[in-house]
Design an enzyme around this catalytic site. Structure first.
Site, PDB file in Angstrom:
ATOM      1  CD  GLU A  42      -2.525   1.638   2.499  1.00  0.00           C
ATOM      2  OE1 GLU A  42      -3.263   2.642   2.491  1.00  0.00           O
ATOM      3  OE2 GLU A  42      -2.385   0.905   3.488  1.00  0.00           O
ATOM      4  CG  ASP A  93       7.693   8.873  13.785  1.00  0.00           C
ATOM      5  OD1 ASP A  93       8.643   9.671  13.659  1.00  0.00           O
ATOM      6  OD2 ASP A  93       6.506   9.216  13.655  1.00  0.00           O
ATOM      7  CG  ASP A  95       7.989  14.454  15.981  1.00  0.00           C
ATOM      8  OD1 ASP A  95       8.471  15.535  16.359  1.00  0.00           O
ATOM      9  OD2 ASP A  95       7.122  14.361  15.100  1.00  0.00           O
ATOM     10  CB  SER A 110      11.191  13.251   9.346  1.00  0.00           C
ATOM     11  OG  SER A 110      11.443  14.515   9.947  1.00  0.00           O
ATOM     12  N   GLY A 169      12.599  15.175  12.802  1.00  0.00           N
ATOM     13  CA  GLY A 169      12.765  13.841  13.380  1.00  0.00           C
ATOM     14  C   GLY A 169      13.444  12.873  12.434  1.00  0.00           C
ATOM     15  CG  LEU A 190      -0.231   4.022   5.687  1.00  0.00           C
ATOM     16  CD1 LEU A 190      -1.631   4.533   5.890  1.00  0.00           C
ATOM     17  CD2 LEU A 190       0.109   4.035   4.206  1.00  0.00           C
ATOM     18  CE  LYS A 196       8.195  13.331   4.564  1.00  0.00           C
ATOM     19  NZ  LYS A 196       8.629  14.585   5.134  1.00  0.00           N
TER      20      LYS A 196
END
Length: 424
Positions: A46, A111, A113, A162, A166, A315, A317
């Site tokens: 996806e 992830d 941040d 990112s 992050g 999901l 990035k």
């Protein structure tokens, strides 16, 4: 347009050029196809696109690299997210029987941040970052990369900036991609140390004996702590910051330190006093008194968004996506250059598009002449040459090296399977 000035109003004009001439589609497909070891792996992946005016399109999927290229060049997404490998093609999810459309596999992802560190950084807050607080991302990568490799045995870790505040980690080993939700949760929990929301004062509590993983993590933190915490964040300089640190020590020690600090203003000496009191406590207390270690970890240890890591269908990035606010490309990071990585030096889409317009060198003209003489696959070659003329080149080169490492594993796996077949 000067390279340093990115204007988000220009993004609709820059994206078509980026996707037509600079986006590294062949490497991107090579990554997500995983050597074609598993059938339909790429086709069942996806993608989601965020388009202009925050229009969000989920369950995109593509049969080939060419199909992906055409669609991205048609839609020019402001942001690309990558999701799971499903049981069916995501773009046909509405046509399959209810309940049968399932997320089967995905890279184990992390992830980190900077906004999650707002209670312990004084230089910036919210989406802002600077070179002083970027050290937190360096520490996070050092700790997590070591743990994922040494404690879990993973080899293929892709670290990606990112584009704003992050970093993301994609653990691409086959074993990682096949992990269940429960196993992903277990890994995320093992790596999580800072617990509690805004109202929690003490977010790190250590018990004796200290786990080897925490000891390894402390080695990393101790390396960066004096410069980062004592000097750049001044945690023992201003009264407000000092009070926050003292709130993390036992009450009897706090009173003694408050008196000591009245006579001693130097941050290094103040920190030595904290450590001395902890050592004294450790010698006399029945239970471990590790408050100086807890302070270091609370201020510096990685803060994970565990929900991102736990879900297979979450999901994240995509690498080489453009950050619409900063214009910076989300680029793979070379850990050999981690301590010198500068998020503000990462190229913007306006810079790399501007670099394409610069006068060509004699060498490039010669290459072009050769290409015209041999016109096979010139579109692909021209695209390769285009990004090589920009600041994006070194990041694509690192991505290539990462993919070469994975390819060696795929080939080894295919050889192993063929040897096994020969035996039977």
């Amino acid at each position: 347009m000067p390279s340093s000035d990115y204007d988000s109003a220009c993004l609709p004009d820059l994206l078509p050029l980026y996707y037509r001439r600079l986006f590294p589609f062949s490497q991107y497909y090579r990554w997500l196809n995983y050597g074609g070891v598993q059938k339909n792996y790429f086709q069942n992946r996806e993608f989601s696109f965020t388009l202009k005016d925050d229009i969000y399109v989920r369950y995109q999927s593509f049969s080939t690299q060419n199909e992906l290229e055409k669609e991205m060049q048609k839609m020019n997404p402001y942001k690309i997210d990558i999701g799971a490998i499903y049981s069916h093609r995501p773009n046909q999810h509405n046509t399959v029987k209810s309940g049968t459309f399932q997320a089967l596999e995905k890279e184990l992802v992390f992830d980190i941040d900077m906004t999650d560190y707002d209670d312990v950084r004084s230089c910036c807050s919210a989406a802002d970052i600077c070179s002083k607080c970027w050290t937190l991302m360096t520490i996070a990568i050092r700790i997590l990369d070591r743990a994922l490799r040494d404690d879990f045995g993973f080899q293929h870790l892709l670290w990606v900036y990112s584009g704003r505040r992050g970093v993301h980690c994609w653990v691409c080993d086959e074993a990682a991609r096949k992990l269940s939700v429960a196993a992903r949760s277990a890994v995320a929990e093992y790596l999580s140390l800072v617990k509690g929301g805004e109202e929690t004062v003490k977010k790190v509590v250590l018990t004796d004996p200290i786990h080897p993983f925490i000891r390894e993590s402390l080695t990393v933190v101790e390396h960066y702590f004096p410069q980062y915490a004592l000097h750049e964040q001044e945690i023992l300089s201003r009264k407000e910051s000092v009070d926050k640190v003292l709130a993390l020590v036992p009450e009897d020690v706090r009173k003694e330190l408050q008196q000591d600090f009245q006579h001693e203003k130097k941050p290094e000496t103040r920190w030595k006093l904290v450590k001395d009191h902890a050592t004294k406590k450790q010698a006399t207390a029945k239970k471990g008194q590790n408050f100086e270690k807890e302070i270091m970890l609370q201020y510096c240890y990685p803060r994970l968004d565990v929900n991102v890591s736990k879900g297979v269908n979450h999901l994240l990035k995509s690498p080489f996506s453009v950050h619409p606010k900063t214009g910076r490309i989300s680029v793979p990071m070379d850990l050999k250059e981690l301590d010198t990585f500068d998020p503000f030096a990462v190229p913007t889409i306006s810079l790399i598009c501007e670099e394409l317009d610069r006068p060509r060198t004699g060498e490039e003209d010669l290459e072009d002449t050769k290409e015209k003489e041999n016109e096979t696959d010139t579109a692909e070659r021209r695209k390769i040459r285009d990004y090589k003329r920009t600041s994006l080149a070194k990041y694509v080169k690192y991505f290539d090296q990462f993919l070469d490492g994975m390819a060696r594993t795929w080939k080894g796996e295919l050889l192993r399977k063929s040897d096994l077949q020969k035996e039977f």
